[in-house]
Every structure is written in C-alpha cells, then in structure tokens.
Design a protein around this motif. Structure first.
Motif, PDB file in Angstrom:
ATOM      1  N   ARG A  25     -24.837  19.587   4.239  1.00  0.00           N
ATOM      2  CA  ARG A  25     -25.760  19.320   3.138  1.00  0.00           C
ATOM      3  C   ARG A  25     -25.478  17.978   2.457  1.00  0.00           C
ATOM      4  O   ARG A  25     -25.829  17.762   1.299  1.00  0.00           O
ATOM      5  CB  ARG A  25     -25.715  20.472   2.123  1.00  0.00           C
ATOM      6  N   GLU A  26     -24.860  17.082   3.198  1.00  0.00           N
ATOM      7  CA  GLU A  26     -24.502  15.786   2.647  1.00  0.00           C
ATOM      8  C   GLU A  26     -25.726  14.995   2.186  1.00  0.00           C
ATOM      9  O   GLU A  26     -25.699  14.345   1.130  1.00  0.00           O
ATOM     10  CB  GLU A  26     -23.712  14.976   3.687  1.00  0.00           C
ATOM     11  N   ALA A  27     -26.808  15.024   2.957  1.00  0.00           N
ATOM     12  CA  ALA A  27     -28.007  14.261   2.592  1.00  0.00           C
ATOM     13  C   ALA A  27     -28.600  14.767   1.282  1.00  0.00           C
ATOM     14  O   ALA A  27     -29.068  13.981   0.453  1.00  0.00           O
ATOM     15  CB  ALA A  27     -29.038  14.333   3.711  1.00  0.00           C
ATOM     16  N   GLU A  28     -28.582  16.097   1.093  1.00  0.00           N
ATOM     17  CA  GLU A  28     -29.105  16.666  -0.149  1.00  0.00           C
ATOM     18  C   GLU A  28     -28.254  16.254  -1.348  1.00  0.00           C
ATOM     19  O   GLU A  28     -28.778  15.937  -2.424  1.00  0.00           O
ATOM     20  CB  GLU A  28     -29.130  18.192  -0.049  1.00  0.00           C
ATOM     21  N   LEU A  29     -26.941  16.280  -1.154  1.00  0.00           N
ATOM     22  CA  LEU A  29     -26.052  15.874  -2.239  1.00  0.00           C
ATOM     23  C   LEU A  29     -26.275  14.408  -2.597  1.00  0.00           C
ATOM     24  O   LEU A  29     -26.372  14.045  -3.778  1.00  0.00           O
ATOM     25  CB  LEU A  29     -24.589  16.104  -1.850  1.00  0.00           C
ATOM     26  N   ASP A  30     -26.383  13.559  -1.576  1.00  0.00           N
ATOM     27  CA  ASP A  30     -26.613  12.138  -1.816  1.00  0.00           C
ATOM     28  C   ASP A  30     -27.909  11.903  -2.584  1.00  0.00           C
ATOM     29  O   ASP A  30     -27.956  11.103  -3.531  1.00  0.00           O
ATOM     30  CB  ASP A  30     -26.679  11.389  -0.485  1.00  0.00           C
TER      31      ASP A  30
ATOM     32  N   THR B 277     -16.160  14.088  -5.192  1.00  0.00           N
ATOM     33  CA  THR B 277     -17.038  15.205  -4.851  1.00  0.00           C
ATOM     34  C   THR B 277     -17.149  15.374  -3.343  1.00  0.00           C
ATOM     35  O   THR B 277     -16.812  14.473  -2.573  1.00  0.00           O
ATOM     36  CB  THR B 277     -18.459  14.997  -5.426  1.00  0.00           C
ATOM     37  N   LYS B 278     -17.654  16.539  -2.953  1.00  0.00           N
ATOM     38  CA  LYS B 278     -17.950  16.807  -1.551  1.00  0.00           C
ATOM     39  C   LYS B 278     -19.128  17.773  -1.483  1.00  0.00           C
ATOM     40  O   LYS B 278     -19.419  18.505  -2.438  1.00  0.00           O
ATOM     41  CB  LYS B 278     -16.739  17.389  -0.826  1.00  0.00           C
ATOM     42  N   ALA B 279     -19.793  17.776  -0.343  1.00  0.00           N
ATOM     43  CA  ALA B 279     -20.952  18.646  -0.127  1.00  0.00           C
ATOM     44  C   ALA B 279     -20.549  19.864   0.673  1.00  0.00           C
ATOM     45  O   ALA B 279     -19.542  19.852   1.397  1.00  0.00           O
ATOM     46  CB  ALA B 279     -22.043  17.883   0.618  1.00  0.00           C
ATOM     47  N   HIS B 280     -21.329  20.919   0.544  1.00  0.00           N
ATOM     48  CA  HIS B 280     -21.178  22.027   1.474  1.00  0.00           C
ATOM     49  C   HIS B 280     -21.524  21.516   2.870  1.00  0.00           C
ATOM     50  O   HIS B 280     -22.371  20.614   3.018  1.00  0.00           O
ATOM     51  CB  HIS B 280     -22.109  23.181   1.087  1.00  0.00           C
ATOM     52  N   PRO B 281     -20.883  22.028   3.903  1.00  0.00           N
ATOM     53  CA  PRO B 281     -21.098  21.508   5.262  1.00  0.00           C
ATOM     54  C   PRO B 281     -22.577  21.414   5.634  1.00  0.00           C
ATOM     55  O   PRO B 281     -23.343  22.367   5.429  1.00  0.00           O
ATOM     56  CB  PRO B 281     -20.360  22.526   6.138  1.00  0.00           C
TER      57      PRO B 281
END
Length: 259
Positions: free
Chosen positions: A16-21, A10-14
């Motif tokens: 927004r990594e913290a939200e995905l985590d 998976t990957k996050a939208h630029p």
C-alpha cells in the motif's frame, strides 16, 4: 524563528505504498501545515544506497522533516484535530509504532545560504556513552560537525537533542540525539562510509548508532503554499481526497500525548 524540528519515520502496510504516498504528500503534509506552530515540511524515501548496514527491524520507508516555531502549539493542534475532517489518516499507514518526535537544535552550519537544498538527507541517530553527554555535545558541535559539513555535496548540518517539552506522543525515543545533514549530491552518503569518525568515537554508544541515507521525495512545502495554494496544488489535494474517500482510520488517537 525555528524552535524545533519534528522528525517523522513512517511505513506502509505491505503493498500500500502508493496509497500512503498519495495521502501523505497531497493531503497530510498540507493539513499539518495549516496548523499553527508549523513553518515548512518535506518528505524523503529510504535510499537504496546506505553508508552502513541497516538492521532488519529498522524497516522505515519514509522520513519527513517539519520546521516548527511552536512545538507545544503544533502538538496541541494535532491532539485536537487527529482523525477529524481536519486531519484524516489513511488506513494504508502502519501506525503500530509511532516515530514522531520534536528535536531541538544545539548546533547548525550552512555552507552557503544562497544555494538551495535540492537533494536528500543523511540522518544520524545516536546516544552518548554513559556520563558523556556534555563531552559529546562539545565534541560534536566544535569538532565533528564542522568537519562533516565540509564533506562533498553537503548543504547544511544540524545537531539536535530530544527534550520532553512539546512532544506529540507520550513516549521517549530510542535516540536522544540526531544529526541532520542536507545534501545536494546523490553520492554524498559516501562521506559517511569513507569517514566514519562518529562510529569510532568513545563518546558515542557505538553499538546503538544508526546512520541512514534518504532521497528527496517531495519539494519543501511552506505554510504559505497551503494557505495560498496554486491551482495545481489545490487540484492534487482534491483528487487525493477523492481517491482516499472514507478509507480512513477511526481509532488510535489514544497514542497521542493528550489522549
């Protein structure tokens, strides 16, 4: 008994990594383990240390492994519950491409079952050279894997193959085979850089080979962990749900195999 391993990239939208985590580690992985067919799950993040060059298009940030005892049931549970209150999905995830496939074990070695896996994963993705599938499986299981599992810091090793049974999405992965090496040393990836036998084998499509190193992001969760959560685990999930609110996807279920 484990019938398959669900491999998820998976990957996050630029930005927004913290939200995905937060969503994946505290909500999604727990939702999935409540479904029938699953046993354990664990997440990893792409390491800055890699045994080979990674092409720009291979831009996955996160890697998850689910031990599954009934892939067909596990997939059906996803089909029936995706985007409902039982499995809400954050808008932080870039779902433009799904890498979400069950792979079935062909060979497995554990150096010492009494020692727990405490580190990351070295992940091999590859295809057989044309007409060489049977030879590749035999060489990998009988020669390559027994040698590779003895590299410094390697905890266990598995060779797995894709098959159409029980898949969650109606597509075929780029790679038919994967090798999953659980490692307990932060330097274990160097064993692949220093001993690239698989990259030199005539049985492998060498131009298509991908070997990546992933660092531990979460501890392994079991079904029991979510069915009988600790106060701390339950609080983390409730707080993550409050942070996510109604910022969830409402479309995209058509990408699943039953849609």
């Amino acid at each position: 008994m484990i019938e398959a391993v669900l491999v998820v990239l998976t990957k996050a939208h630029p930005g927004r990594e913290a939200e995905l985590d937060d969503w994946y580690s505290n909500i999604h992985i727990r939702d999935a383990l409540r479904f029938r067919g699953s046993v354990t799950a664990q997440r990893f993040s792409r390491s800055p240390h890699q045994p080979m060059d990674i092409p720009p298009e291979y831009d996955w940030q996160y890697f998850a492994l689910y031990d599954v005892f009934d892939p067909e049931r596990f997939s059906r549970e996803h089909w029936e519950n995706a985007l409902t209150s039982r499995m809400m999905v954050t808008t932080a995830i870039d779902d433009s491409v799904l890498e979400d496939y069950h792979y079935y074990p062909l060979a497995f070695r554990n150096n010492d079952p009494e020692i727990e896996h405490s580190g990351g994963v070295v992940f091999e993705q590859f295809n057989a050279a044309p007409g060489k599938d049977a030879e590749l499986r035999e060489w990998y299981a009988d020669s390559y894997l027994p040698a590779a599992v003895r590299r410094p810091g390697v905890h266990s090793a598995a060779l797995l193959a894709f098959r159409s049974h029980g898949q969650m999405i109606p597509t075929t992965p780029r790679y038919r085979y994967v090798g999953i090496y659980k490692v307990n040393s932060s330097d274990s990836w160097k064993g692949w850089k220093d001993a690239p036998e698989i990259a030199q084998s005539d049985l492998v499509e060498r131009d298509d080979l991908q070997v990546t190193h992933w660092d531990k992001l979460t501890r392994k969760l079991t079904k029991d962990d979510v069915q009988h959560p600790t106060a701390q685990g339950l609080a983390a999930e409730e707080q993550a749900r409050a942070r996510m609110g109604d910022d969830v996807l409402t479309g995209g279920a058509e990408k699943l195999g039953s849609a």
